[in-house]
Design a protein around this motif. Structure first.
Motif, PDB file in Angstrom:
ATOM      1  N   LEU A 237      25.148   5.032  -4.846  1.00 24.75           N
ATOM      2  CA  LEU A 237      24.095   4.694  -5.331  1.00 24.75           C
ATOM      3  C   LEU A 237      23.293   6.183  -5.919  1.00 24.75           C
ATOM      4  CD1 LEU A 237      22.521   2.123  -3.031  1.00 24.75           C
ATOM      5  CD2 LEU A 237      23.461   1.664  -5.356  1.00 24.75           C
ATOM      6  N   PHE A 238      22.872   6.315  -6.939  1.00 22.63           N
ATOM      7  CA  PHE A 238      22.231   7.465  -7.527  1.00 22.63           C
ATOM      8  C   PHE A 238      20.990   7.005  -7.923  1.00 22.63           C
ATOM      9  CE2 PHE A 238      26.690   8.168  -8.338  1.00 22.63           C
ATOM     10  CZ  PHE A 238      26.958   9.600  -7.865  1.00 22.63           C
ATOM     11  N   GLU A 239      19.969   7.976  -7.418  1.00 25.53           N
ATOM     12  CA  GLU A 239      18.570   7.620  -7.995  1.00 25.53           C
ATOM     13  C   GLU A 239      18.265   7.979  -9.742  1.00 25.53           C
ATOM     14  OE1 GLU A 239      14.189   8.310  -5.722  1.00 25.53           O
ATOM     15  OE2 GLU A 239      15.729   9.848  -5.447  1.00 25.53           O
ATOM     16  N   THR A 240      19.086   8.891 -10.123  1.00 25.62           N
ATOM     17  CA  THR A 240      18.723   9.435 -11.473  1.00 25.62           C
ATOM     18  C   THR A 240      20.106   9.541 -12.200  1.00 25.62           C
ATOM     19  OG1 THR A 240      18.856  11.727 -11.131  1.00 25.62           O
ATOM     20  CG2 THR A 240      16.768  10.635 -10.956  1.00 25.62           C
ATOM     21  N   PRO A 241      20.142   9.577 -13.537  1.00 23.63           N
ATOM     22  CA  PRO A 241      21.551   9.968 -14.061  1.00 23.63           C
ATOM     23  C   PRO A 241      21.751  11.328 -13.997  1.00 23.63           C
ATOM     24  CG  PRO A 241      19.717   9.514 -15.850  1.00 23.63           C
ATOM     25  CD  PRO A 241      19.241   9.026 -14.302  1.00 23.63           C
ATOM     26  N   GLN A 242      20.811  12.332 -13.697  1.00 24.38           N
ATOM     27  CA  GLN A 242      21.195  13.504 -13.575  1.00 24.38           C
ATOM     28  C   GLN A 242      21.830  13.814 -12.612  1.00 24.38           C
ATOM     29  OE1 GLN A 242      18.219  12.092 -14.564  1.00 24.38           O
ATOM     30  NE2 GLN A 242      17.800  13.134 -16.586  1.00 24.38           N
ATOM     31  N   ASP A 243      21.467  13.298 -11.436  1.00 24.04           N
ATOM     32  CA  ASP A 243      22.346  13.368 -10.095  1.00 24.04           C
ATOM     33  C   ASP A 243      23.618  12.788 -10.027  1.00 24.04           C
ATOM     34  OD1 ASP A 243      20.107  14.180  -8.750  1.00 24.04           O
ATOM     35  OD2 ASP A 243      19.636  12.389  -7.600  1.00 24.04           O
ATOM     36  N   ALA A 244      23.893  11.778 -11.086  1.00 23.82           N
ATOM     37  CA  ALA A 244      25.121  11.309 -11.368  1.00 23.82           C
ATOM     38  C   ALA A 244      25.953  12.126 -12.063  1.00 23.82           C
ATOM     39  CB  ALA A 244      24.985   9.734 -12.003  1.00 23.82           C
ATOM     40  N   LEU A 245      25.456  12.667 -13.163  1.00 22.87           N
ATOM     41  CA  LEU A 245      26.180  13.508 -13.775  1.00 22.87           C
ATOM     42  C   LEU A 245      26.608  15.031 -12.921  1.00 22.87           C
ATOM     43  CD1 LEU A 245      27.144  14.961 -16.658  1.00 22.87           C
ATOM     44  CD2 LEU A 245      24.559  15.920 -16.974  1.00 22.87           C
ATOM     45  N   ARG A 246      25.569  15.252 -12.014  1.00 27.69           N
ATOM     46  CA  ARG A 246      25.869  16.658 -11.379  1.00 27.69           C
ATOM     47  C   ARG A 246      27.399  16.218 -10.390  1.00 27.69           C
ATOM     48  NH1 ARG A 246      21.803  18.981  -7.076  1.00 27.69           N
ATOM     49  NH2 ARG A 246      23.681  20.069  -5.677  1.00 27.69           N
ATOM     50  N   ALA A 247      27.239  15.160  -9.839  1.00 21.57           N
ATOM     51  CA  ALA A 247      28.160  14.399  -9.006  1.00 21.57           C
ATOM     52  C   ALA A 247      29.649  14.405  -9.496  1.00 21.57           C
ATOM     53  CB  ALA A 247      27.870  13.302  -8.417  1.00 21.57           C
ATOM     54  N   ILE A 248      29.578  13.666 -11.005  1.00 23.61           N
ATOM     55  CA  ILE A 248      30.928  13.576 -11.572  1.00 23.61           C
ATOM     56  C   ILE A 248      31.373  14.947 -12.242  1.00 23.61           C
ATOM     57  CG2 ILE A 248      31.674  12.656 -13.919  1.00 23.61           C
ATOM     58  CD1 ILE A 248      29.888  10.396 -13.236  1.00 23.61           C
TER      59      ILE A 248
END
Length: 323
Positions: A237-248
């Motif tokens: 679960l990501f709170e924001t798309p920015q967090d998801a982008l950084r993880a990916i």
């Protein structure tokens, strides 16, 4: 598909039907039947018969009733006698029971099997704080979360979701039932620093699933560990798309992101009921797309998928009008 009739005193049946739809999505072959204060046994019997007649398949029906021995139960029971080789009744209705029944219909095609299966979920749905007052109930589900822990292998990702609400009812029930994770992992630097939010997330985990909160850099490290997570199925679960982008971009191997909810705030536009964007959000989704990520835009598993490109176009148009 097994038909479900929810029967209760007062408006409870209608209310819990609405709650179940909010969490698991709209359902076919489900009817609510209520006994109003001014009505008697014959009234609810007529309503039950009408609900049964509305189902195309009347061979397999599950009745979820509020109270054993009450008028709704007694009238259901009278009808049940002629069909007890197929139909089933479960009393003591609660929301976890109803959601589990919805999920069970996806893989079970007879009412008796569903009735037997949902009892444990209904019992485990009763939780107490302070925790020392909670009575321990036998459970087979609790074994699943630790199964295969420590074995060689990497995490398997069953779902990665962007949701500003993080772990809430739609995730804890609908998506967990649909994807069957052993672990739910909230990936967020800000939440990992917030002790209260971390505690609440861990407490909100559904029975049999462990919940964790980890910073993004820690998630990147975990994704590269091939020695300790064999057999573990992770729902991220990501709170924001920015967090998801950084993880990916850091190496978490996600090819699809489920986009469920992005909360509105000052400066954002809202092209649909649940998603709000500013220019940084739009740019972030564009970068994710260029990295080969696809988007599954749904609140719950039973929803139809929305077109992310169309949503982003609407958001860009709205932002231009704001200028």
């Amino acid at each position: 598909m097994v038909g479900i009739i929810i029967a209760s005193h007062g408006e409870f049946a209608n209310g819990i039907l609405q709650s179940g739809s909010m969490i698991f999505g709209e359902q076919e072959n489900v009817k609510a039947v209520t006994l109003k204060p001014s009505e008697g046994p014959d009234d609810i019997k007529g309503k039950l018969e009408a609900a049964i007649a509305s189902f195309e398949n009347q061979d397999e029906i599950l009745f979820l009733v509020d109270l054993w021995g009450g008028t709704p139960f007694n009238q259901v029971n009278n009808l049940f006698e002629a069909h007890k080789d197929k139909w089933a009744i479960v009393a003591g209705l609660n929301l976890p029971m109803l959601i589990e029944a919805y999920a069970s219909r996806m893989s079970m095609d007879n009412a008796r099997d569903i009735a037997a299966h949902i009892q444990e979920t209904a019992i485990e749905g009763v939780k107490v704080r302070p925790e020392e007052l909670q009575k321990k109930a036998p459970s087979t589900k609790s074994k699943n979360a630790g199964a295969a822990a420590g074995k060689p292998g990497k995490l398997e990702y069953v779902l990665a979701r962007i949701d500003s609400r993080l772990l809430h009812g739609q995730v804890a029930t609908g998506w967990t039932k649909a994807t069957n994770p052993t672990r739910i992992i909230v990936v967020s630097d800000s939440v990992a620093k917030d002790e209260l939010r971390t505690t609440m997330i861990k407490q909100a985990a559904p029975s049999g699933v462990k919940a964790h909160v980890v910073p993004i850099d820690q998630m990147i490290k975990l994704s590269k560990d091939d020695k300790h997570f064999g057999g573990q199925r992770a729902l991220l679960l990501f709170e924001t798309p920015q967090d998801a982008l950084r993880a990916i971009e850091g190496g978490v191997p996600l090819k699809t992101l489920n986009v469920g909810s992005m909360s509105h705030s000052v400066g954002k536009v809202q092209p649909n009921k649940v998603l709000a964007f500013d220019q940084d959000d739009i740019d972030t989704f564009a970068k994710l797309k260029s990295d080969g990520v696809t988007f599954d835009v749904r609140k719950v598993p039973t929803d139809s998928k929305d077109d992310m490109d169309e949503i982003l176009k609407k958001a860009e148009t709205q932002l231009q009008k704001q200028k």
